[in-house]
Design a protein around this motif. Structure first.
Motif, PDB file in Angstrom:
ATOM      1  N   ALA A 175       0.813  -1.222   0.000  1.00  0.00           N
ATOM      2  CA  ALA A 175       0.000   0.000   0.000  1.00  0.00           C
ATOM      3  C   ALA A 175       0.843   1.267   0.000  1.00  0.00           C
ATOM      4  O   ALA A 175       0.413   2.301  -0.497  1.00  0.00           O
ATOM      5  CB  ALA A 175      -0.926  -0.001   1.213  1.00  0.00           C
ATOM      6  N   GLY A 176       2.047   1.185   0.557  1.00  0.00           N
ATOM      7  CA  GLY A 176       2.916   2.368   0.610  1.00  0.00           C
ATOM      8  C   GLY A 176       3.337   2.879  -0.752  1.00  0.00           C
ATOM      9  O   GLY A 176       3.781   4.022  -0.878  1.00  0.00           O
ATOM     10  N   GLN A 177       3.191   2.065  -1.770  1.00  0.00           N
ATOM     11  CA  GLN A 177       3.513   2.533  -3.119  1.00  0.00           C
ATOM     12  C   GLN A 177       2.510   3.578  -3.588  1.00  0.00           C
ATOM     13  O   GLN A 177       2.780   4.315  -4.526  1.00  0.00           O
ATOM     14  CB  GLN A 177       3.524   1.361  -4.102  1.00  0.00           C
ATOM     15  N   HIS A 178       1.361   3.635  -2.942  1.00  0.00           N
ATOM     16  CA  HIS A 178       0.301   4.557  -3.365  1.00  0.00           C
ATOM     17  C   HIS A 178      -0.011   5.630  -2.330  1.00  0.00           C
ATOM     18  O   HIS A 178      -0.888   6.450  -2.548  1.00  0.00           O
ATOM     19  CB  HIS A 178      -0.970   3.761  -3.680  1.00  0.00           C
ATOM     20  N   HIS A 179       0.704   5.595  -1.185  1.00  0.00           N
ATOM     21  CA  HIS A 179       0.434   6.555  -0.112  1.00  0.00           C
ATOM     22  C   HIS A 179       1.757   7.047   0.488  1.00  0.00           C
ATOM     23  O   HIS A 179       2.710   6.288   0.598  1.00  0.00           O
ATOM     24  CB  HIS A 179      -0.416   5.915   0.999  1.00  0.00           C
ATOM     25  N   ASP A 180       1.772   8.309   0.888  1.00  0.00           N
ATOM     26  CA  ASP A 180       2.971   8.876   1.506  1.00  0.00           C
ATOM     27  C   ASP A 180       3.131   8.436   2.956  1.00  0.00           C
ATOM     28  O   ASP A 180       4.245   8.385   3.474  1.00  0.00           O
ATOM     29  CB  ASP A 180       2.925  10.408   1.461  1.00  0.00           C
ATOM     30  N   SER A 181       2.028   8.154   3.633  1.00  0.00           N
ATOM     31  CA  SER A 181       2.057   7.738   5.042  1.00  0.00           C
ATOM     32  C   SER A 181       1.064   6.602   5.237  1.00  0.00           C
ATOM     33  O   SER A 181       0.069   6.506   4.516  1.00  0.00           O
ATOM     34  CB  SER A 181       1.663   8.895   5.963  1.00  0.00           C
ATOM     35  N   MET A 182       1.358   5.740   6.213  1.00  0.00           N
ATOM     36  CA  MET A 182       0.440   4.643   6.482  1.00  0.00           C
ATOM     37  C   MET A 182       0.686   4.080   7.873  1.00  0.00           C
ATOM     38  O   MET A 182       1.746   4.285   8.465  1.00  0.00           O
ATOM     39  CB  MET A 182       0.595   3.540   5.448  1.00  0.00           C
ATOM     40  N   VAL A 183      -0.316   3.401   8.391  1.00  0.00           N
ATOM     41  CA  VAL A 183      -0.202   2.672   9.646  1.00  0.00           C
ATOM     42  C   VAL A 183      -0.409   1.202   9.320  1.00  0.00           C
ATOM     43  O   VAL A 183      -1.358   0.840   8.622  1.00  0.00           O
ATOM     44  CB  VAL A 183      -1.259   3.134  10.670  1.00  0.00           C
ATOM     45  N   TYR A 184       0.491   0.354   9.816  1.00  0.00           N
ATOM     46  CA  TYR A 184       0.386  -1.092   9.624  1.00  0.00           C
ATOM     47  C   TYR A 184       0.019  -1.705  10.967  1.00  0.00           C
ATOM     48  O   TYR A 184       0.688  -1.447  11.967  1.00  0.00           O
ATOM     49  CB  TYR A 184       1.722  -1.654   9.126  1.00  0.00           C
ATOM     50  N   VAL A 185      -1.043  -2.502  11.006  1.00  0.00           N
ATOM     51  CA  VAL A 185      -1.463  -3.164  12.232  1.00  0.00           C
ATOM     52  C   VAL A 185      -1.334  -4.669  12.032  1.00  0.00           C
ATOM     53  O   VAL A 185      -1.834  -5.226  11.061  1.00  0.00           O
ATOM     54  CB  VAL A 185      -2.919  -2.795  12.604  1.00  0.00           C
ATOM     55  N   ASP A 186      -0.632  -5.313  12.958  1.00  0.00           N
ATOM     56  CA  ASP A 186      -0.379  -6.750  12.895  1.00  0.00           C
ATOM     57  C   ASP A 186      -1.154  -7.433  14.018  1.00  0.00           C
ATOM     58  O   ASP A 186      -0.860  -7.221  15.196  1.00  0.00           O
ATOM     59  CB  ASP A 186       1.124  -6.998  13.046  1.00  0.00           C
ATOM     60  N   MET A 187      -2.177  -8.214  13.645  1.00  0.00           N
ATOM     61  CA  MET A 187      -2.953  -8.943  14.634  1.00  0.00           C
ATOM     62  C   MET A 187      -2.679 -10.422  14.451  1.00  0.00           C
ATOM     63  O   MET A 187      -3.234 -11.060  13.559  1.00  0.00           O
ATOM     64  CB  MET A 187      -4.441  -8.641  14.466  1.00  0.00           C
ATOM     65  N   SER A 188      -1.772 -10.943  15.266  1.00  0.00           N
ATOM     66  CA  SER A 188      -1.480 -12.377  15.203  1.00  0.00           C
ATOM     67  C   SER A 188      -1.555 -12.915  16.619  1.00  0.00           C
ATOM     68  O   SER A 188      -2.610 -12.851  17.238  1.00  0.00           O
ATOM     69  CB  SER A 188      -0.112 -12.616  14.559  1.00  0.00           C
ATOM     70  N   TYR A 189      -0.437 -13.380  17.169  1.00  0.00           N
ATOM     71  CA  TYR A 189      -0.468 -13.888  18.554  1.00  0.00           C
ATOM     72  C   TYR A 189      -0.761 -12.750  19.525  1.00  0.00           C
ATOM     73  O   TYR A 189      -1.428 -12.924  20.516  1.00  0.00           O
ATOM     74  CB  TYR A 189       0.885 -14.534  18.864  1.00  0.00           C
ATOM     75  N   GLY A 190      -0.237 -11.581  19.195  1.00  0.00           N
ATOM     76  CA  GLY A 190      -0.494 -10.367  19.980  1.00  0.00           C
ATOM     77  C   GLY A 190      -0.877  -9.276  19.017  1.00  0.00           C
ATOM     78  O   GLY A 190      -1.284  -9.535  17.881  1.00  0.00           O
ATOM     79  N   LEU A 191      -0.751  -8.032  19.441  1.00  0.00           N
ATOM     80  CA  LEU A 191      -1.089  -6.894  18.606  1.00  0.00           C
ATOM     81  C   LEU A 191       0.167  -6.046  18.447  1.00  0.00           C
ATOM     82  O   LEU A 191       0.807  -5.670  19.424  1.00  0.00           O
ATOM     83  CB  LEU A 191      -2.200  -6.073  19.259  1.00  0.00           C
ATOM     84  N   GLY A 192       0.548  -5.765  17.218  1.00  0.00           N
ATOM     85  CA  GLY A 192       1.702  -4.924  16.955  1.00  0.00           C
ATOM     86  C   GLY A 192       1.338  -3.916  15.882  1.00  0.00           C
ATOM     87  O   GLY A 192       0.341  -4.075  15.176  1.00  0.00           O
ATOM     88  N   ALA A 193       2.140  -2.871  15.755  1.00  0.00           N
ATOM     89  CA  ALA A 193       1.861  -1.856  14.747  1.00  0.00           C
ATOM     90  C   ALA A 193       3.128  -1.112  14.400  1.00  0.00           C
ATOM     91  O   ALA A 193       4.098  -1.098  15.148  1.00  0.00           O
ATOM     92  CB  ALA A 193       0.799  -0.877  15.263  1.00  0.00           C
ATOM     93  N   GLY A 194       3.105  -0.518  13.217  1.00  0.00           N
ATOM     94  CA  GLY A 194       4.194   0.338  12.769  1.00  0.00           C
ATOM     95  C   GLY A 194       3.626   1.490  11.987  1.00  0.00           C
ATOM     96  O   GLY A 194       2.544   1.380  11.378  1.00  0.00           O
ATOM     97  N   ILE A 195       4.309   2.627  12.001  1.00  0.00           N
ATOM     98  CA  ILE A 195       3.876   3.809  11.265  1.00  0.00           C
ATOM     99  C   ILE A 195       4.954   4.178  10.255  1.00  0.00           C
ATOM    100  O   ILE A 195       6.142   4.214  10.604  1.00  0.00           O
ATOM    101  CB  ILE A 195       3.639   5.011  12.209  1.00  0.00           C
ATOM    102  N   TYR A 196       4.544   4.401   9.031  1.00  0.00           N
ATOM    103  CA  TYR A 196       5.446   4.857   7.974  1.00  0.00           C
ATOM    104  C   TYR A 196       5.000   6.261   7.573  1.00  0.00           C
ATOM    105  O   TYR A 196       3.841   6.459   7.235  1.00  0.00           O
ATOM    106  CB  TYR A 196       5.376   3.920   6.770  1.00  0.00           C
ATOM    107  N   SER A 197       5.884   7.218   7.665  1.00  0.00           N
ATOM    108  CA  SER A 197       5.524   8.597   7.332  1.00  0.00           C
ATOM    109  C   SER A 197       6.614   9.212   6.493  1.00  0.00           C
ATOM    110  O   SER A 197       7.779   9.198   6.881  1.00  0.00           O
ATOM    111  CB  SER A 197       5.347   9.394   8.624  1.00  0.00           C
TER     112      SER A 197
END
Length: 197
Positions: A175-197
């Motif tokens: 998705a980052g190829q089409h957006h300048d900023s994004m939030v990635y949310v990882d829901m697997s064993y726990g909850l994780g996230a990363g922000i790309y700006s």
């Protein structure tokens, strides 16, 4: 991109762009393609990353599965996966070694072509190269990952939390190829996230 487009995007004098790209070409990192006519002046050659210049290897350890990848210098890649269930660290590294060998052969690279290894694991950093992973990976918490992997495979290694690594991957190939900023949310064993700006 064309050489002229690179110069315009970087706000650099054409002479500097020519010199720098010439060095990268001489070192084998880029290739020049067919020249295309620009707005004015001489046609400008297209510039491409040289996929065969080198490659990198990647490892992603999750609670029940390991992903292994080989990426060429232009971003082409192949992957392998295998399941784990509390397997000892050394056993997992042995299986990763097998995947590396297969992937390098599939992509026609040798060990000498590898620039380094990226390693992602579920969990957060607790000290230097150690992570606090989910319970099913608790035996990895005692491991200084980057030094261990570097010694095991004889290559530089960089380690990262899997949510951060996935965010970077999504930024580059998703998705980052089409957006300048994004939030990635990882829901697997726990909850994780990363922000790309």
């Amino acid at each position: 991109m064309t050489r002229a487009e690179i110069g315009a995007d970087m706000d650099m004098a054409q002479q500097s762009v020519h010199r720098l790209l010439g060095r990268l070409k001489d070192d084998g990192l880029v290739l020049f393609g067919r020249a295309t006519a620009g707005r004015r002046g001489q046609p400008s050659p297209s510039v491409h990353l040289n996929a065969r210049f080198a490659c990198s290897l990647g490892i992603s350890v999750n609670t029940n599965r390991v992903g292994v990848s080989c990426s060429d210098f232009a971003g082409g890649y192949k992957t392998r996966f295998f399941d784990i269930d509390g397997d000892p660290v050394d056993d997992v590294l042995d299986r990763i070694e097998t995947c590396f060998t297969e992937l390098l052969e599939d992509m026609s690279f040798s060990r000498n072509d590898v620039l380094g290894i990226g390693f992602a694991i579920a969990g957060y950093v607790i000290a230097d190269w150690r992570y606090s992973p989910p319970h099913t990976l608790s035996h990895w918490a005692k491991v200084e990952i980057a030094p261990l992997v570097s010694r095991r495979f004889g290559l530089p290694c960089w380690s990262e939390n899997s949510s951060n690594a996935a965010t970077l991957g999504e930024a580059l190939y998703g998705a980052g190829q089409h957006h300048d900023s994004m939030v990635y949310v990882d829901m697997s064993y726990g909850l994780g996230a990363g922000i790309y700006s």
